[in-house]
Scaffold this motif. Structure first.
Motif, PDB file in Angstrom:
ATOM      1  N   VAL A 159       1.090  -1.266   0.526  1.00  0.00           N
ATOM      2  CA  VAL A 159       0.184   0.109  -0.019  1.00  0.00           C
ATOM      3  C   VAL A 159       0.892   0.965   0.158  1.00  0.00           C
ATOM      4  CG1 VAL A 159      -2.373   0.955   0.905  1.00  0.00           C
ATOM      5  CG2 VAL A 159      -1.482  -1.207   1.502  1.00  0.00           C
ATOM      6  N   ASN A 160       1.800   0.799   0.552  1.00  0.00           N
ATOM      7  CA  ASN A 160       2.707   2.348   0.793  1.00  0.00           C
ATOM      8  C   ASN A 160       3.298   2.400  -0.770  1.00  0.00           C
ATOM      9  OD1 ASN A 160       2.912   3.336   3.653  1.00  0.00           O
ATOM     10  ND2 ASN A 160       3.595   1.282   3.877  1.00  0.00           N
ATOM     11  N   LEU A 161       3.471   1.673  -1.499  1.00  0.00           N
ATOM     12  CA  LEU A 161       4.418   1.774  -3.157  1.00  0.00           C
ATOM     13  C   LEU A 161       3.118   1.955  -3.481  1.00  0.00           C
ATOM     14  CD1 LEU A 161       6.766   2.004  -4.745  1.00  0.00           C
ATOM     15  CD2 LEU A 161       6.203  -0.399  -5.139  1.00  0.00           C
ATOM     16  N   LEU A 162       1.948   1.634  -3.190  1.00  0.00           N
ATOM     17  CA  LEU A 162       0.740   3.201  -4.507  1.00  0.00           C
ATOM     18  C   LEU A 162       1.004   3.705  -3.822  1.00  0.00           C
ATOM     19  CD1 LEU A 162      -1.707  -0.346  -4.052  1.00  0.00           C
ATOM     20  CD2 LEU A 162      -0.883   0.472  -6.264  1.00  0.00           C
ATOM     21  N   ILE A 163       0.715   4.292  -2.309  1.00  0.00           N
ATOM     22  CA  ILE A 163       0.125   6.104  -2.325  1.00  0.00           C
ATOM     23  C   ILE A 163       1.140   6.871  -2.471  1.00  0.00           C
ATOM     24  CG2 ILE A 163       0.434   7.390  -0.405  1.00  0.00           C
ATOM     25  CD1 ILE A 163      -0.793   5.040   1.580  1.00  0.00           C
ATOM     26  N   LYS A 164       2.874   6.606  -3.019  1.00  0.00           N
ATOM     27  CA  LYS A 164       4.004   7.576  -3.233  1.00  0.00           C
ATOM     28  C   LYS A 164       3.424   7.668  -4.178  1.00  0.00           C
ATOM     29  CE  LYS A 164       7.698   5.490  -0.503  1.00  0.00           C
ATOM     30  NZ  LYS A 164       9.111   4.724  -0.401  1.00  0.00           N
ATOM     31  N   GLY A 165       2.434   7.254  -5.856  1.00  0.00           N
ATOM     32  CA  GLY A 165       1.837   6.927  -6.883  1.00  0.00           C
ATOM     33  C   GLY A 165       1.028   8.704  -7.308  1.00  0.00           C
ATOM     34  N   PHE A 166       0.564   8.945  -6.187  1.00  0.00           N
ATOM     35  CA  PHE A 166      -0.479  10.091  -5.939  1.00  0.00           C
ATOM     36  C   PHE A 166      -0.113  11.244  -5.965  1.00  0.00           C
ATOM     37  CE2 PHE A 166      -2.605   5.576  -5.380  1.00  0.00           C
ATOM     38  CZ  PHE A 166      -4.091   6.003  -6.518  1.00  0.00           C
ATOM     39  N   ASN A 167      -0.685  11.986  -6.522  1.00  0.00           N
ATOM     40  CA  ASN A 167      -0.229  13.396  -6.663  1.00  0.00           C
ATOM     41  C   ASN A 167      -1.483  14.024  -5.913  1.00  0.00           C
ATOM     42  OD1 ASN A 167      -1.918  13.831  -9.073  1.00  0.00           O
ATOM     43  ND2 ASN A 167       0.224  14.033  -9.961  1.00  0.00           N
ATOM     44  N   SER A 168      -1.769  15.339  -6.317  1.00  0.00           N
ATOM     45  CA  SER A 168      -2.963  15.827  -5.790  1.00  0.00           C
ATOM     46  C   SER A 168      -4.349  15.882  -6.818  1.00  0.00           C
ATOM     47  CB  SER A 168      -3.036  17.238  -5.322  1.00  0.00           C
ATOM     48  OG  SER A 168      -2.024  17.688  -5.911  1.00  0.00           O
ATOM     49  N   THR A 169      -3.786  15.803  -7.631  1.00  0.00           N
ATOM     50  CA  THR A 169      -4.859  15.494  -8.966  1.00  0.00           C
ATOM     51  C   THR A 169      -5.218  14.294  -8.907  1.00  0.00           C
ATOM     52  OG1 THR A 169      -4.216  16.800 -10.064  1.00  0.00           O
ATOM     53  CG2 THR A 169      -5.288  15.561 -11.191  1.00  0.00           C
ATOM     54  N   ASP A 170      -4.267  13.506  -8.886  1.00  0.00           N
ATOM     55  CA  ASP A 170      -4.940  12.117  -8.781  1.00  0.00           C
ATOM     56  C   ASP A 170      -5.764  11.706  -7.859  1.00  0.00           C
ATOM     57  OD1 ASP A 170      -3.335  11.071 -10.642  1.00  0.00           O
ATOM     58  OD2 ASP A 170      -1.793  10.723  -9.563  1.00  0.00           O
ATOM     59  N   LYS A 171      -5.434  12.052  -6.689  1.00  0.00           N
ATOM     60  CA  LYS A 171      -6.466  11.683  -5.618  1.00  0.00           C
ATOM     61  C   LYS A 171      -7.627  12.514  -5.572  1.00  0.00           C
ATOM     62  CE  LYS A 171      -2.469  13.003  -2.375  1.00  0.00           C
ATOM     63  NZ  LYS A 171      -1.686  13.540  -1.004  1.00  0.00           N
ATOM     64  N   LYS A 172      -7.982  13.734  -5.591  1.00  0.00           N
ATOM     65  CA  LYS A 172      -9.437  13.816  -6.184  1.00  0.00           C
ATOM     66  C   LYS A 172      -9.996  13.146  -7.065  1.00  0.00           C
ATOM     67  CE  LYS A 172     -11.392  17.927  -7.896  1.00  0.00           C
ATOM     68  NZ  LYS A 172     -11.769  19.422  -8.538  1.00  0.00           N
ATOM     69  N   ARG A 173      -9.726  12.777  -8.236  1.00  0.00           N
ATOM     70  CA  ARG A 173     -10.124  12.002  -9.150  1.00  0.00           C
ATOM     71  C   ARG A 173     -10.018  10.045  -9.055  1.00  0.00           C
ATOM     72  NH1 ARG A 173     -12.341  12.443 -14.622  1.00  0.00           N
ATOM     73  NH2 ARG A 173     -11.886  10.323 -15.336  1.00  0.00           N
ATOM     74  N   PHE A 174      -9.198  10.121  -8.279  1.00  0.00           N
ATOM     75  CA  PHE A 174      -9.745   8.648  -7.718  1.00  0.00           C
ATOM     76  C   PHE A 174     -10.874   8.919  -6.474  1.00  0.00           C
ATOM     77  CE2 PHE A 174      -7.891   5.527  -4.497  1.00  0.00           C
ATOM     78  CZ  PHE A 174      -7.898   4.163  -4.941  1.00  0.00           C
ATOM     79  N   ASP A 175     -11.310   9.875  -5.979  1.00  0.00           N
ATOM     80  CA  ASP A 175     -12.045   9.902  -5.222  1.00  0.00           C
ATOM     81  C   ASP A 175     -14.252  10.240  -6.074  1.00  0.00           C
ATOM     82  OD1 ASP A 175     -11.092   8.367  -3.274  1.00  0.00           O
ATOM     83  OD2 ASP A 175     -10.586  10.551  -1.525  1.00  0.00           O
ATOM     84  N   PHE A 176     -13.595  10.287  -7.351  1.00  0.00           N
ATOM     85  CA  PHE A 176     -14.513  10.810  -7.603  1.00  0.00           C
ATOM     86  C   PHE A 176     -14.754  12.198  -7.081  1.00  0.00           C
ATOM     87  CE2 PHE A 176     -14.882   6.022  -8.801  1.00  0.00           C
ATOM     88  CZ  PHE A 176     -15.143   6.627 -10.192  1.00  0.00           C
ATOM     89  N   ASP A 177     -13.914  12.795  -7.654  1.00  0.00           N
ATOM     90  CA  ASP A 177     -13.569  14.342  -6.930  1.00  0.00           C
ATOM     91  C   ASP A 177     -14.886  14.268  -5.627  1.00  0.00           C
ATOM     92  OD1 ASP A 177     -13.306  15.453  -9.621  1.00  0.00           O
ATOM     93  OD2 ASP A 177     -15.458  15.935 -10.353  1.00  0.00           O
ATOM     94  N   ARG A 178     -14.104  13.747  -5.048  1.00  0.00           N
ATOM     95  CA  ARG A 178     -14.081  14.094  -3.478  1.00  0.00           C
ATOM     96  C   ARG A 178     -15.529  13.883  -2.671  1.00  0.00           C
ATOM     97  NH1 ARG A 178     -10.733  18.730  -4.260  1.00  0.00           N
ATOM     98  NH2 ARG A 178      -8.703  18.884  -3.178  1.00  0.00           N
ATOM     99  N   SER A 179     -15.887  12.628  -3.404  1.00  0.00           N
ATOM    100  CA  SER A 179     -16.635  12.224  -2.929  1.00  0.00           C
ATOM    101  C   SER A 179     -17.195  11.265  -2.318  1.00  0.00           C
ATOM    102  CB  SER A 179     -18.238  12.179  -4.717  1.00  0.00           C
ATOM    103  OG  SER A 179     -17.794  11.169  -5.240  1.00  0.00           O
ATOM    104  N   MET A 180     -15.968  10.628  -2.648  1.00  0.00           N
ATOM    105  CA  MET A 180     -15.996   8.948  -1.880  1.00  0.00           C
ATOM    106  C   MET A 180     -14.214   9.132  -0.699  1.00  0.00           C
ATOM    107  SD  MET A 180     -17.687   6.670  -0.972  1.00  0.00           S
ATOM    108  CE  MET A 180     -17.327   4.895  -0.663  1.00  0.00           C
ATOM    109  N   ASN A 181     -14.476   7.875  -0.680  1.00  0.00           N
ATOM    110  CA  ASN A 181     -13.701   7.905   0.744  1.00  0.00           C
ATOM    111  C   ASN A 181     -12.112   6.939  -0.253  1.00  0.00           C
ATOM    112  OD1 ASN A 181     -14.260   9.986   1.750  1.00  0.00           O
ATOM    113  ND2 ASN A 181     -15.590   9.185   2.809  1.00  0.00           N
ATOM    114  N   PHE A 182     -12.043   6.821  -1.469  1.00  0.00           N
ATOM    115  CA  PHE A 182     -11.361   5.619  -1.908  1.00  0.00           C
ATOM    116  C   PHE A 182      -9.764   5.972  -0.918  1.00  0.00           C
ATOM    117  CE2 PHE A 182     -14.746   4.804  -4.696  1.00  0.00           C
ATOM    118  CZ  PHE A 182     -14.851   4.020  -4.434  1.00  0.00           C
ATOM    119  N   TYR A 183      -9.323   7.250  -1.396  1.00  0.00           N
ATOM    120  CA  TYR A 183      -7.416   7.496  -0.874  1.00  0.00           C
ATOM    121  C   TYR A 183      -7.763   6.934   1.023  1.00  0.00           C
ATOM    122  CZ  TYR A 183      -2.984   9.636  -0.824  1.00  0.00           C
ATOM    123  OH  TYR A 183      -1.647   9.798  -1.055  1.00  0.00           O
ATOM    124  N   ARG A 184      -8.685   7.320   0.972  1.00  0.00           N
ATOM    125  CA  ARG A 184      -9.221   6.998   2.748  1.00  0.00           C
ATOM    126  C   ARG A 184      -9.162   5.593   3.029  1.00  0.00           C
ATOM    127  NH1 ARG A 184     -14.293   9.131   6.284  1.00  0.00           N
ATOM    128  NH2 ARG A 184     -13.294  11.115   5.324  1.00  0.00           N
TER     129      ARG A 184
END
Length: 308
Positions: A181-206
């Motif tokens: 998981v730590n390796l995966l987290i390193k691959g995310f930038n701020s734009t990725d985090k938002k997109r990954f969470d469907f514009d912060r509508s879901m808490n997948f990154y959390r």
């Protein structure tokens, strides 16, 4: 006696992961057996072993699951892997998927709390065959939540989210699954985090961070992150062919507010090989509405924590 069902070697194996819910598992396999392709399919069951300090009820549930699996009808052949100890859902699923793909190349994955439409396997077979050699496509799913899409919207599309309820993949795709998981987290930038969470509508990154902290032990969020960071496409039916019976609190992991309507047939027209932004927006809307609907229960929960 009737003629024994013959195994179709071109069909991907059907792989069920189960623990201690015999009634759920039987209903799952009975519904799947209503698919015409089931009688010519190999069914592989991974039965996890008891947790440390398991109750008598758990032990009886595991034993009953294994007994029922051996009596199950409607498939060409059944192979049962009985874990002696508890592997846990993540390890059981990821190792089982890897082992099956090493031998067969493609797979249809099931959990023990799902009900399938009669067209589920036809869709999965078609999708797994059509995209077998397409390096962009990493996942196929026949489940979708009740998305708000225009009437008559295309019934096959591409999403970034690999649903874990009735899904399939290939050996070439599963090689990208990353468990660290730590390796995966390193691959995310701020734009990725938002997109990954469907514009912060879901808490997948959390969820990903909670997995890193050991709060949750989810293979599914790891797979989602692996697919996302790879830029992979997930082929989905925009009308669900799967519903769950596991949101009764009987399972270790379950999702809230899942689709109860299923269709038996999908018009399989190959979509453009890119993420469908209309589907993305529909997911975002769905998740936002779910957040809003759960505000009262969350407030009540917090008040109880404060005053207890």
């Amino acid at each position: 006696m009737g003629e024994k069902n013959k195994l179709n070697q071109s069909y991907p194996p059907l792989v069920l992961f189960t623990y201690n819910r015999p009634e759920h598992a039987k209903r799952t396999l009975d519904s799947l057996a209503n698919n015409p392709e089931a009688k010519n399919s190999l069914l592989i069951v991974y039965s996890d072993g008891p947790r440390e300090g398991a109750s008598e009820q758990d032990l009886q549930g595991i034993a009953e699951v294994r007994r029922l699996m051996k009596l199950q009808k409607g498939y060409a052949d059944i192979k049962i892997i009985e874990r002696e100890v508890n592997w846990g859902l993540r390890k059981n699923v990821t190792s089982g998927v890897r082992d099956v793909l090493d031998e067969y190349g493609s797979i249809v994955v099931l959990e023990d709390d799902l009900i399938f439409s009669t067209g589920f396997l036809a869709f999965m077979h078609r999708a797994l065959k059509e995209y077998a050699d397409n390096e962009k496509v990493l996942h196929v799913s026949a489940y979708v939540p009740p998305l708000d899409l225009p009437v008559g919207y295309q019934e096959v599309s591409f999403s970034q989210l690999p649903h874990s309820l009735g899904w399939g993949t290939w050996k070439r795709a599963w090689q990208y699954y990353e468990d660290d998981v730590n390796l995966l987290i390193k691959g995310f930038n701020s734009t990725d985090k938002k997109r990954f969470d469907f514009d912060r509508s879901m808490n997948f990154y959390r969820m990903l961070n909670n997995a890193a902290k050991g709060v949750i032990d989810s293979w599914a969020v790891r797979w989602y992150a692996s697919v996302y960071l790879r830029g992979g496409l997930c082929l989905i039916s925009t009308k669900s062919m799967v519903r769950t019976i596991g949101d009764d609190g009987s399972g270790t992991h379950f999702n809230i507010k899942l689709s109860s309507k299923v269709v038996d047939e999908i018009e399989f027209e190959k979509p453009l090989e890119k993420l469908d932004e209309q589907v993305y927006k529909a997911y975002r809307k769905y998740y936002w509405w779910n957040k809003i609907k759960h505000i009262p229960s969350y407030v009540l929960y917090r008040m109880k924590k404060i005053f207890s």
